[in-house]
Enzyme design. Structure first.
Site, PDB file in Angstrom:
ATOM      1  N   HIS A 467      27.158   7.925  48.318  1.00 48.20           N
ATOM      2  CA  HIS A 467      26.983   7.477  46.938  1.00 48.20           C
ATOM      3  C   HIS A 467      25.964   8.374  46.214  1.00 48.20           C
ATOM      4  O   HIS A 467      26.258   8.938  45.163  1.00 48.20           O
ATOM      5  CB  HIS A 467      26.513   6.016  46.939  1.00 48.20           C
ATOM      6  N   GLU A 468      24.790   8.515  46.802  1.00 49.48           N
ATOM      7  CA  GLU A 468      23.750   9.324  46.161  1.00 49.48           C
ATOM      8  C   GLU A 468      24.161  10.793  46.108  1.00 49.48           C
ATOM      9  O   GLU A 468      23.858  11.498  45.148  1.00 49.48           O
ATOM     10  CB  GLU A 468      22.403   9.159  46.881  1.00 49.48           C
ATOM     11  N   HIS A 471      26.257  11.287  43.048  1.00 47.08           N
ATOM     12  CA  HIS A 471      25.412  11.494  41.861  1.00 47.08           C
ATOM     13  C   HIS A 471      24.868  12.927  41.864  1.00 47.08           C
ATOM     14  O   HIS A 471      24.817  13.597  40.834  1.00 47.08           O
ATOM     15  CB  HIS A 471      24.215  10.541  41.875  1.00 47.08           C
ATOM     16  N   HIS A 474      27.237  15.484  40.653  1.00 46.35           N
ATOM     17  CA  HIS A 474      27.320  15.390  39.196  1.00 46.35           C
ATOM     18  C   HIS A 474      26.204  16.235  38.566  1.00 46.35           C
ATOM     19  O   HIS A 474      26.423  16.945  37.585  1.00 46.35           O
ATOM     20  CB  HIS A 474      27.171  13.916  38.796  1.00 46.35           C
TER      21      HIS A 474
HETATM   22 ZN   LIG Z   1      24.545   4.832  41.746  1.00 48.23          ZN
END
Ligand SMILES: [Zn+2]
Length: 676
Positions: A467-468, A471, A474
């Site tokens: 998940h991290e 990010h 991104h």
């Molecule tokens: Zn998040």
């Protein structure tokens, strides 16, 4: 000499952590505020007529060193803090807030911004420039730049009252939480609780000089008790205490605070020319309007409700067979769900952990990024770190061009706050034709290695890492001109797409084969375990979905309409919940009076975003599944239209360019097992 005053001369322009001392921060921030003020004054006093370049772009690139220093400072205050840094944070935070207000309330500056905005056709702007102009202009108008002085004053007054009320709301909940304790003196009442929970309860009692075991409303105490304690009467007692926070008609009651907050937000929105608070908030969200949010939630509700009712009936039957429970109550929910889950899946973390050694999982995430986007991660040890545990990488593309610097900080320590997050030490942007690459970081709190064992992650920690890392991608792959539109600087209900979509790879055989290998034998995780993980992930998804929808609808009921006529908090809430109720109503309890997300934190009119982001990630991943989870074409589209674009365009447009169509909820419903 204070190393923060000037641009850094380090390798890759990285933060010079080793030469920064705590006492450097405050003087640097004060000095850089002064310098930024001069930059702003220069924009305002420019004798040339306002243009996009001399006003909007100049404003965008003002205060860059201040931004770098504050980001280093606040990142450290989260990941490696101490008493000194915390004290400095308390001192500089109000100064920075006031400086921010000084800019949005600067009339000369607004005049120039408005001139550019009103004459935008003259400047031949591209999409990104238009977005920047809109964003800058709105940062003034949404703070009352248009209002006459007396109304500006009114707005400040409302903001002040809101700040006080929100603080009071939170303090009341905290006091309610701290005031309650349940002392257990009969060991039989601990039946069902795991060893760890019993030990913690014992220690808590000891710390307060009490005989026995102490249970409180703090999550680490409350959750295990509600999940495992066999004593139904005590579960009921605890649940009633938990559910009546801020609803006891005493000095800590929040009913009046809820009504006042809702009404002040409504007044604020009206003052600024919006129909409701939700209209104001959603103007800068992908969902756009309260009507869209409500129909989004109701559409999901229609699909989830039959499944939720089936699951509820099954659970009710299970409880009846097991313990003769005639009517399942709220305080039975976690307890029987856990029992049923154990019966169906018999899956615990200890079985999975040997397959998830941290080093292999990180390498797995890097391999996934390599297969999708051609990225290479090379460990470097020549740049400064803020703590010896931090790992540092140089990220290159397939032409060996620098993409990003990447910091990864995995283990808990006293100066680090809880949870996991992604952040950056430097944004990506292009200025005067020179491209600056970002410095991205992820911070987690994973199980530490011991002398005999490496760090072995729970499956939840594995998905957290992905998940991290999503990010982080991104941030790393950002390719925009303006820093305030770069990377994760996107609308709030869009920002979780890259992170959540990446979690999907953790459930796929092709990806797991890359890294889910036994730490001793290197044997790949057995596929029946993977199947169980997948199945258990959608266990009781119908009821969970219904619960999330009910919170979203409650949020919209407070913020999407005129609240002036609401007099009774509980009656209002009961009405808002009427289509989502499964368990019998508990008259002693109230959700709104302790709903900190929307009345204290920043989630007002935003609770729907949890489900919204899930719809996006499931729909996006379905595209990958159709073409192959490592399909280069789909990955390139995702990179070119989503990851690299940041907030330069409307997120729905970005998404459609990637996917070829608007997101549909079907993929999420299928993944959750709610439709076939
Ligand atoms: Zn998040």
């Amino acid at each position: 000499m204070n190393p923060l005053f000037k641009n850094f001369t380090t390798e890759f322009n990285t933060a010079p952590f080793q030469s920064i001392k705590n006492e450097d921060f405050k003087p640097a921030i004060l000095e850089l505020i002064k310098q930024t003020k001069i930059e702003i004054d220069t924009i305002v006093c420019n004798s040339e007529p306002p243009t996009f370049k001399n006003t909007i772009e100049a404003l965008e690139f003002s205060g860059q060193q201040l931004d770098r220093v504050t980001s280093i400072f606040f990142n450290l205050n989260s990941a490696e803090t101490n008493d000194d840094l915390q004290k400095i944070a308390q001192e500089v935070s109000p100064i920075l807030t006031e400086f921010g207000n000084d800019i949005t309330l600067n009339e000369g500056l607004f005049k120039r911004v408005k001139h550019v905005y009103d004459n935008k056709n003259m400047f031949n702007l591209n999409t990104e420039q238009n977005t920047l102009l809109e964003k800058k202009y709105k940062s003034f108008t949404r703070n009352g730049a248009y209002l006459p002085d007396n109304k500006k004053q009114q707005l400040r007054e409302i903001d002040k009252q809101l700040a006080t009320l929100k603080l009071k709301f939170g303090e009341n909940i905290l006091a309610e939480t701290n005031n309650f304790e349940m002392l257990i003196t009969d060991e039989a009442d601990l039946s069902g609780l795991p060893e760890g929970a019993i030990e913690a309860a014992k220690q808590l009692a000891e710390s307060k000089n009490k005989e026995g075991w102490l249970i409180t409303l703090d999550y680490p105490s409350y959750i295990p008790f509600m999940t495992y304690a066999d004593n139904r009467a005590l579960r009921k007692k605890l649940a009633l205490a938990f559910g009546s926070k801020g609803f006891n008609n005493d000095t800590l009651d929040n009913q009046d605070n809820v009504l006042q907050i809702a009404n002040l937000r409504f007044q604020r929105a009206q003052l600024l020319g919006y129909k409701t608070h939700a209209h104001f908030v959603l103007e800068e969200r992908m969902a756009e309007t309260p009507e869209k949010v409500t129909s989004f939630l109701n559409e999901l509700l229609e699909k989830a409700k039959p499944a939720a009712e089936r699951e509820f009936a099954t659970l009710q039957n299970f409880a009846k067979k097991l313990d003769g429970i005639e009517q399942l109550e709220k305080w039975d929910s976690a307890y029987y769900s856990e029992k049923l889950k154990q019966k169906l899946f018999n899956l615990d973390d200890e079985k999975l952990k040997p397959y998830f050694q941290l080093e292999k999982v990180i390498d797995g995430a890097f391999q996934v990024a390599n297969k999708l986007f051609g990225l290479q991660f090379k460990s470097i040890d020549t740049i400064d770190k803020y703590h010896e545990d931090v790992m540092t990488y140089q990220v290159l593309d397939d032409n060996n061009k620098l993409v990003s610097i990447f910091y990864a900080d995995f283990f808990p320590r006293p100066g680090k706050r809880n949870g996991a997050w992604m952040t950056s030490f430097k944004p990506q942007y292009i200025k005067d034709g020179i491209e600056e690459r970002p410095h991205v970081s992820i911070v987690c709190n994973f199980t530490k290695p011991t002398k005999s064992k490496p760090s072995l992650l729970t499956f939840n920690e594995v998905t957290t890492l992905f998940h991290e890392f999503g990010h982080a991608l991104h941030g790393m792959l950002a390719n925009t001109t303006y820093p305030s539109l770069s990377g994760t600087s996107v609308y709030w209900d869009f920002v979780e797409l890259p992170s959540q979509v990446l979690e999907n790879w953790c459930y796929e055989k092709e990806a797991l084969e890359l890294f889910a290998k036994h730490y001793k034998t290197n044997e790949v995780i057995p596929m029946e375990l993977v199947e169980k993980i997948k199945e258990s992930a959608s266990f009781h998804e119908g009821m969970q979905t219904l619960r999330q929808i009910s919170f979203g609808l409650l949020d919209m009921s407070w913020h999407g309409t005129n609240p002036t006529n609401i007099k009774d908090v509980k009656a209002h809430e009961t009405e808002a919940f009427k289509n989502t109720r499964l368990y019998p109503e508990v008259k002693e309890n109230c959700m709104s009076t302790a709903f900190a997300h929307i009345f204290q934190g920043g989630y007002s009119s935003g609770y729907y975003s949890y489900k919204w982001a899930e719809v996006l990630d499931a729909d996006a991943f379905e595209y990958f599944k159709e073409q192959g989870i490592f399909n280069k074409t789909v990955a390139s589209k995702f990179k070119d239209h989503v990851l690299s674009q940041g907030g330069t365009d409307n997120p729905m447009e970005l998404y459609k360019r990637f996917r070829g169509q608007e997101p549909k909820p079907e993929a999420l419903l299928k993944r959750a097992g709610l439709i076939k």
